[in-house]
Design an enzyme around this catalytic site. Structure first.
Site, PDB file in Angstrom:
ATOM      1  N   GLU A 449      15.044  46.993   8.029  1.00 62.13           N
ATOM      2  CA  GLU A 449      15.695  46.817   6.718  1.00 62.13           C
ATOM      3  C   GLU A 449      17.179  46.592   6.949  1.00 62.13           C
ATOM      4  OE1 GLU A 449      15.325  50.034   3.882  1.00 62.13           O
ATOM      5  OE2 GLU A 449      16.496  48.946   2.367  1.00 62.13           O
ATOM      6  N   ASN A 508      17.718  44.057   0.378  1.00 58.77           N
ATOM      7  CA  ASN A 508      17.580  44.671  -0.949  1.00 58.77           C
ATOM      8  C   ASN A 508      18.000  43.678  -2.021  1.00 58.77           C
ATOM      9  OD1 ASN A 508      16.903  47.685  -0.510  1.00 58.77           O
ATOM     10  ND2 ASN A 508      18.490  47.232   1.002  1.00 58.77           N
ATOM     11  N   GLU A 540      13.181  43.497  -0.996  1.00 57.87           N
ATOM     12  CA  GLU A 540      12.892  44.816  -1.579  1.00 57.87           C
ATOM     13  C   GLU A 540      13.435  44.864  -3.006  1.00 57.87           C
ATOM     14  OE1 GLU A 540      14.030  48.188   0.751  1.00 57.87           O
ATOM     15  OE2 GLU A 540      13.125  47.408   2.593  1.00 57.87           O
ATOM     16  N   GLU A 627       9.510  56.005   3.737  1.00 60.50           N
ATOM     17  CA  GLU A 627      10.964  55.994   4.017  1.00 60.50           C
ATOM     18  C   GLU A 627      11.482  57.403   4.244  1.00 60.50           C
ATOM     19  OE1 GLU A 627      14.066  53.173   2.067  1.00 60.50           O
ATOM     20  OE2 GLU A 627      12.594  53.739   0.542  1.00 60.50           O
TER      21      GLU A 627
HETATM   22  P1  C2E Z   1      17.478  52.244   0.195  1.00 63.81           P
HETATM   23  O1  C2E Z   1      17.253  50.794  -0.048  1.00 63.81           O
HETATM   24  O2  C2E Z   1      16.472  53.181  -0.290  1.00 63.81           O
HETATM   25  O3  C2E Z   1      17.763  52.421   1.715  1.00 63.81           O
HETATM   26  C1  C2E Z   1      17.330  53.483   2.449  1.00 63.81           C
HETATM   27  C2  C2E Z   1      18.380  54.513   2.608  1.00 63.81           C
HETATM   28  O4  C2E Z   1      17.854  55.682   3.186  1.00 63.81           O
HETATM   29  C3  C2E Z   1      19.487  54.052   3.532  1.00 63.81           C
HETATM   30  O5  C2E Z   1      20.661  54.615   3.101  1.00 63.81           O
HETATM   31  C4  C2E Z   1      19.107  54.709   4.850  1.00 63.81           C
HETATM   32  O6  C2E Z   1      20.192  54.880   5.715  1.00 63.81           O
HETATM   33  C5  C2E Z   1      18.586  55.998   4.349  1.00 63.81           C
HETATM   34  N1  C2E Z   1      17.659  56.615   5.317  1.00 63.81           N
HETATM   35  C6  C2E Z   1      16.765  55.998   6.093  1.00 63.81           C
HETATM   36  N2  C2E Z   1      16.090  56.915   6.827  1.00 63.81           N
HETATM   37  C7  C2E Z   1      16.548  58.139   6.487  1.00 63.81           C
HETATM   38  C8  C2E Z   1      16.235  59.488   6.894  1.00 63.81           C
HETATM   39  O7  C2E Z   1      15.397  59.742   7.694  1.00 63.81           O
HETATM   40  N3  C2E Z   1      16.941  60.484   6.314  1.00 63.81           N
HETATM   41  C9  C2E Z   1      17.873  60.231   5.400  1.00 63.81           C
HETATM   42  N4  C2E Z   1      18.537  61.248   4.869  1.00 63.81           N
HETATM   43  N5  C2E Z   1      18.207  58.983   4.985  1.00 63.81           N
HETATM   44  C10 C2E Z   1      17.531  57.942   5.533  1.00 63.81           C
HETATM   45  P2  C2E Z   1      21.919  53.784   3.016  1.00 63.81           P
HETATM   46  O8  C2E Z   1      22.047  52.789   4.086  1.00 63.81           O
HETATM   47  O9  C2E Z   1      23.057  54.758   2.806  1.00 63.81           O
HETATM   48  O10 C2E Z   1      21.737  52.978   1.664  1.00 63.81           O
HETATM   49  C11 C2E Z   1      21.640  53.611   0.463  1.00 63.81           C
HETATM   50  C12 C2E Z   1      21.209  52.688  -0.593  1.00 63.81           C
HETATM   51  O11 C2E Z   1      22.170  51.672  -0.850  1.00 63.81           O
HETATM   52  C13 C2E Z   1      19.964  51.896  -0.268  1.00 63.81           C
HETATM   53  O12 C2E Z   1      18.851  52.676  -0.487  1.00 63.81           O
HETATM   54  C14 C2E Z   1      20.036  50.747  -1.200  1.00 63.81           C
HETATM   55  O13 C2E Z   1      19.597  51.104  -2.456  1.00 63.81           O
HETATM   56  C15 C2E Z   1      21.522  50.517  -1.266  1.00 63.81           C
HETATM   57  N6  C2E Z   1      21.864  49.390  -0.387  1.00 63.81           N
HETATM   58  C16 C2E Z   1      22.220  49.394   0.925  1.00 63.81           C
HETATM   59  N7  C2E Z   1      22.494  48.137   1.317  1.00 63.81           N
HETATM   60  C17 C2E Z   1      22.289  47.329   0.248  1.00 63.81           C
HETATM   61  C18 C2E Z   1      22.384  45.920   0.014  1.00 63.81           C
HETATM   62  O14 C2E Z   1      22.718  45.123   0.889  1.00 63.81           O
HETATM   63  N8  C2E Z   1      22.074  45.472  -1.257  1.00 63.81           N
HETATM   64  C19 C2E Z   1      21.671  46.318  -2.246  1.00 63.81           C
HETATM   65  N9  C2E Z   1      21.389  45.812  -3.435  1.00 63.81           N
HETATM   66  N10 C2E Z   1      21.583  47.627  -2.059  1.00 63.81           N
HETATM   67  C20 C2E Z   1      21.864  48.115  -0.833  1.00 63.81           C
HETATM   68 CA    CA Z   2      15.716  49.428   0.374  1.00 65.63          CA
HETATM   69 CA    CA Z   3      14.364  52.923  -0.553  1.00 64.36          CA
END
Ligand code: C2E
Ligand code: CA
Ligand code: CA
Length: 667
Positions: A449, A508, A540, A627
Site C-alpha cells: 500500500e 488510497n 482503496e 490491516e
Molecule cells: P489507511 O489507509 O487505513 O492506512 C493504514 C494505516 O495504518 C497507515 O497509517 C499505516 O501506517 C497504519 N498501520 C499499518 N500497520 C499497522 C500496525 O500494525 N499498527 C498500527 N498501529 N498501524 C499500522 P498511516 O500511514 O499513518 O496513514 C493513515 C491514514 O492516512 C491512512 O489510513 C489513509 O487513510 C490516509 N492516507 C495515507 N496516505 C494517503 C494518501 O496518499 N491518500 C489518501 N487519500 N489518504 C492517505
Molecule cells: Ca488504505
Molecule cells: Ca485502512
C-alpha cells in the site's frame, strides 16, 4: 480591528464642527469690522459735509455783508439777520476790521479771541479763504489740512459714540434730535475786514437716518448670516448623528452591527478590567441556515435573523451586548456565574430562538470562550469562540463547545498546512512510503500500500493523520491522490521495464473524488501515461464513500473494474459498517480495519466478527486483507480463518521505496 480600518472609520465619524465655528467667528468679526468702518466712514462723511456746508454758509454771509456794506447798517442787519434766522446752523455774525475792532455785529458779539486756537486756511470758495476758530474745549474735533478736512482720533471716538445704534434710537426730543454738536467760528476775509460767523454744527438723527437704515440692514444681514450658520451647524450635528447611526447599524437586523459590538464590547471589558464579573464570548449560529434560505427564500431568512436578534437582545442585561456577525451568526458578550449557569443560559437562549418558528425545530451551535479579566481584543475573543464552534462538526443537534488552547493550536496548524501545501507538492516534499501486504500462508510479498509522508523543510517528517483530514476538508486531497497515483504508476512502469517482479500496489482514493462522474476515466488516463497494466494498480476506497451518492460510486467501481483495476474497500468495520453494502457492491478486496484487532476486551468479539466477515466475503468472491496486524497470534488466527493477505507492523512498517527495493526485490 486593523489600525487602518480604525483610522478610516474615525475619519468618517470625525465631527467637522470646528470649521463651522471658526468660520462663524471669522465672519462675525469681519462683518462687525466692516460695519464699524462703514459707520465711521459714513459719519466722517456727514461731519465733513456739514463742515463744508457751514463754510459755504459763512461765505454767503460774508458776500451778503459785502453786498450791503455800502448801505446803512440797518439793511445789513436785516438781511444778515434774516439769513441767520433762516439758517439753523448760524448763531452769530460779526465783522472786525484789521485792528480787531468791531465794525458791525448781528447781535451781541463777542468772539472769545483769547480762548481761540486758529487753524490754517481752508479754500472753500475760490474767492474766499475761510479760517476756523475753535474754542479750546472743542479743540481737536475738526482738523483740516492741505485743503482737506480730516478728523483727529478724538473726533473719531466721538463719532463712534455718535453713531451707535442705541443712541440713535434713544435719541430724545428734549435734545431736539441733536446727536452731537460742534460750535466754531469761521472767519471769512472780505477786503480789509473779517466776517466772523459762529456756526453751530449739529449732527441730527435725520442726518444719520440713511446711515442708521443701512446699518440696520447690515445688522440684519449679520443676523441672517448667524441664523444661517447656526442652522448649518445644527444640520452638521444632525448629519454626524446620522452618520454614526449608519456606521453602527446592521443592515439585516436594523440593530447594532459588528463595529458597534467591538466598540461596546471593548468598553464593557475595559470597565471590568479588575474582573468583577465573569465574561464569556459566545459565537452562536443557526445550523442549516442556507438550507432554510433555499426552502423559504433569502428574504425570509433575513427576517428570521432580525427576529433572532430581537430575541437575543431581550435576553441580555445592560452589562452585556450582542450583534449580528454574518449569515446566521451572532456574537454575544455575556456575564456568567459558573459554567453550569452559563450552559443553562445558553440553553435558555436557544429555546427562545427555537420558539421563533414554533412549527419548526431549529438547531444551533454555540462556541464559548471564557474571557480572562484584562483580555479586551473583542475580535480575537470572538475568533476563539468561533474556533470552538467549528470543531463541533455539522450534525444538526444543538451543541455547545468551550474553547481550549489546543483548539487554537489546531487552527494555527491548519493554517500552516494550507499555506504550505501547494509549495510542498511542487517541491516534491510528499514522499511515497510502501507497506507490504504479505500472503498469510506462504509469508511472501503479495502486494503493498502506498502511504504518503510529508518531509516538511521546517516541521520535519509529518504523518498523514496530521494533514490528510485538512486536505480532505479543503479539497487538496484530490491533487495529492493524483500525485500518489502518478508516482506509483511511474514506479511500477520502471520496475516492469527493469524486469523485476511486480506486485499490485494500492493507492488510497479519498471520498472527495466521488463527486466527479468521470473518476474512472481520470484514473485510467493517469495510469496510461506510463503504460502500466491496470492489474498492478489497486484502488482503496474508504468505506465512508459508500454513504455518498451511491449511484456514482457503483458506476465508478464498475467502470474501474471493467478497466482492469483492482478495487478494494478500505477500513471495513471502522465506522458505519454495513454488510449490505458488501452485497450491493462488486469489489475485489475487502480490507478489515485494524480496530477489530485492538483492545483486549474487544478482541474476542472482534475475532468472532472477523471470522463472520471473512466467511461472507469469501462467499462473495472477495479477497481479504487484514490491516494493523502486530502479533504472531493475530497472524495465526487469520491464517486459520483463511485470510488472504496481512498488512501490519508484524511484518513491516511503511518504508521508503529504496528500502522496499532492498528488502523485497532481492528475495
Ligand atoms: P489507511 O489507509 O487505513 O492506512 C493504514 C494505516 O495504518 C497507515 O497509517 C499505516 O501506517 C497504519 N498501520 C499499518 N500497520 C499497522 C500496525 O500494525 N499498527 C498500527 N498501529 N498501524 C499500522 P498511516 O500511514 O499513518 O496513514 C493513515 C491514514 O492516512 C491512512 O489510513 C489513509 O487513510 C490516509 N492516507 C495515507 N496516505 C494517503 C494518501 O496518499 N491518500 C489518501 N487519500 N489518504 C492517505
Ligand atoms: Ca488504505
Ligand atoms: Ca485502512
Amino acid at each position: 480591528m486593523s489600525k487602518r480600518k480604525d483610522k478610516r472609520i474615525k475619519k468618517l465619524k470625525k465631527q467637522r464642527i470646528w470649521p463651522s465655528v471658526v468660520g462663524l467667528i471669522i465672519i462675525m468679526i469681519l462683518l462687525t469690522v466692516i460695519m464699524a468702518v462703514a459707520m465711521a466712514v459714513g459719519c466722517v462723511d456727514i461731519v465733513q459735509r456739514k463742515f463744508v456746508e457751514s463754510s459755504n454758509e459763512s461765505v454767503k454771509i460774508a458776500q451778503l455783508y459785502e453786498k450791503y456794506n455800502d448801505n446803512n447798517s440797518e439793511s445789513i442787519n436785516d438781511s444778515v439777520k434774516t439769513y441767520v434766522d433762516m439758517s439753523g446752523e448760524i448763531e452769530k455774525v460779526g465783522v472786525l476790521n484789521s485792528q480787531g475792532e468791531k465794525v458791525w455785529a448781528s447781535g451781541e458779539f463777542r468772539p472769545a479771541i483769547d480762548n481761540i486756537s486758529e487753524f490754517d486756511m481752508l479754500q472753500i470758495d475760490k474767492n474766499y479763504n475761510v479760517r476756523v476758530l475753535v474754542e479750546e474745549d472743542l479743540d481737536g474735533i475738526l482738523v483740516y489740512e492741505n485743503d482737506k478736512i480730516t478728523i483727529s482720533d478724538n473726533v473719531f471716538e466721538k463719532i463712534e459714540k455718535v453713531i451707535t445704534v442705541d443712541e440713535a434710537t434713544f435719541f430724545s426730543d428734549s435734545e431736539t434730535n441733536v446727536l452731537t454738536r460742534v460750535k466754531l467760528w469761521m472767519v471769512v476775509s472780505v477786503g480789509e475786514l473779517e466776517v466772523f460767523v459762529l456756526n453751530d454744527i449739529k449732527i441730527l438723527s435725520r442726518d444719520l437716518f440713511m446711515l442708521i437704515v443701512s446699518s440696520m440692514l447690515f445688522l440684519l444681514l449679520i443676523v441672517v448670516f448667524c441664523i444661517y450658520y447656526v442652522v448649518s451647524f445644527v444640520s452638521v450635528l444632525v448629519n454626524i448623528r446620522r452618520t454614526n447611526k449608519i456606521i453602527y447599524t446592521d443592515m439585516i437586523t436594523g440593530g447594532d452591527n459588528w463595529l458597534h459590538f467591538v466598540r461596546s464590547g471593548t468598553h464593557l471589558l475595559k470597565k471590568n478590567r479588575k474582573g468583577k464579573y465573569n465574561y464569556a464570548m459566545l459565537h452562536l449560529k443557526m445550523r442549516k441556515y442556507r438550507s432554510f434560505c433555499t426552502c423559504f427564500g433569502v428574504k425570509e431568512g433575513e427576517e428570521l435573523i432580525e427576529r433572532f436578534y430581537g430575541v437575543l437582545r431581550k435576553g441580555l442585561n445592560k452589562k452585556e451586548t450582542v450583534a449580528h456577525h454574518e449569515n446566521a451568526e451572532f456574537g454575544l458578550l455575556v456575564t456568567y456565574i459558573d459554567e453550569q449557569q452559563l450552559n443553562m443560559r445558553i440553553q435558555e437562549l436557544e429555546n427562545a430562538l427555537d420558539a421563533v418558528i414554533p412549527a419548526m425545530k431549529l438547531y444551533f451551535a454555540v462556541g464559548v470562550y471564557k474571557i480572562t479579566a484584562g483580555e479586551m481584543d473583542v475580535d480575537q475573543l470572538y475568533n476563539n469562540a468561533v474556533i470552538a464552534c467549528e470543531l463541533l462538526g455539522e450534525e444538526a443537534e444543538n451543541k455547545t463547545a468551550f474553547f481550549d488552547v489546543e483548539m487554537n493550536k489546531q487552527k494555527l496548524w491548519e493554517r500552516r498546512v494550507e499555506d504550505d501545501m501547494d509549495k510542498a507538492l511542487a517541491n516534491k516534499e510528499f514522499k511515497v512510503y510502501l507497506q507490504p501486504k504479505i500472503n498469510a500462508t506462504q509469508e511472501q510479498l503479495a502486494g503493498a500500500e502506498a502511504l504518503v509522508r510529508w518531509a516538511h523543510p521546517a516541521e520535519g517528517f509529518i504523518p498523514p493523520n496530521k494533514f490528510i483530514p485538512i486536505f480532505e476538508k479543503n479539497g487538496f486531497i484530490l491533487k495529492l491522490d493524483d500525485y500518489m497515483l502518478e508516482e506509483i504508476s511511474r514506479q511500477q512502469a520502471q520496475w516492469i521495464a527493469q524486469g523485476r517482479k511486480v506486485v499490485p500496489i494500492s493507492v488510497n482514493v479519498s471520498r472527495a473524488h466521488f463527486t466527479r462522474e468521470d473518476l474512472a476515466e481520470h484514473i485510467s488516463s493517469i495510469v496510461d501515461k506510463y503504460q502500466v497494466p491496470h492489474n498492478v494498480i489497486e484502488l482503496e476506497l474508504t468505506e465512508s464513500a459508500f454513504f455518498d451518492d451511491k449511484a456514482v460510486l457503483l458506476n465508478t467501481v464498475k467502470k474501474l473494474r471493467d478497466a482492469g483495476f483492482i478495487v478494494s474497500m478500505d477500513d471495513f468495520g471502522a465506522g458505519y459498517s454495513s454488510l449490505n453494502s458488501l452485497k450491493e457492491l462488486q469489489i475485489d478486496v475487502l480490507k478489515i480495519d485494524a480496530d477489530f484487532f485492538r483492545g483486549a476486551e474487544a478482541q474476542e468479539r472482534g475475532m468472532l466478527i472477523v471470522s463472520e466477515v471473512i466467511d461472507l466475503a469469501k462467499k462473495l468472491n472477495m479477497k481479504i486483507v487484514a490491516e494493523g496486524i502486530e502479533s504472531r497470534e493475530q497472524v495465526d488466527f487469520l491464517v486459520e480463518q483463511e485470510c488472504d493477505l496481512i498488512q501490519g507492523y508484524f511484518y513491516a512498517k511503511p518504508m521508503p521505496i529504496y528500502e522496499f527495493i532492498q528488502r523485497y526485490h532481492s528475495e
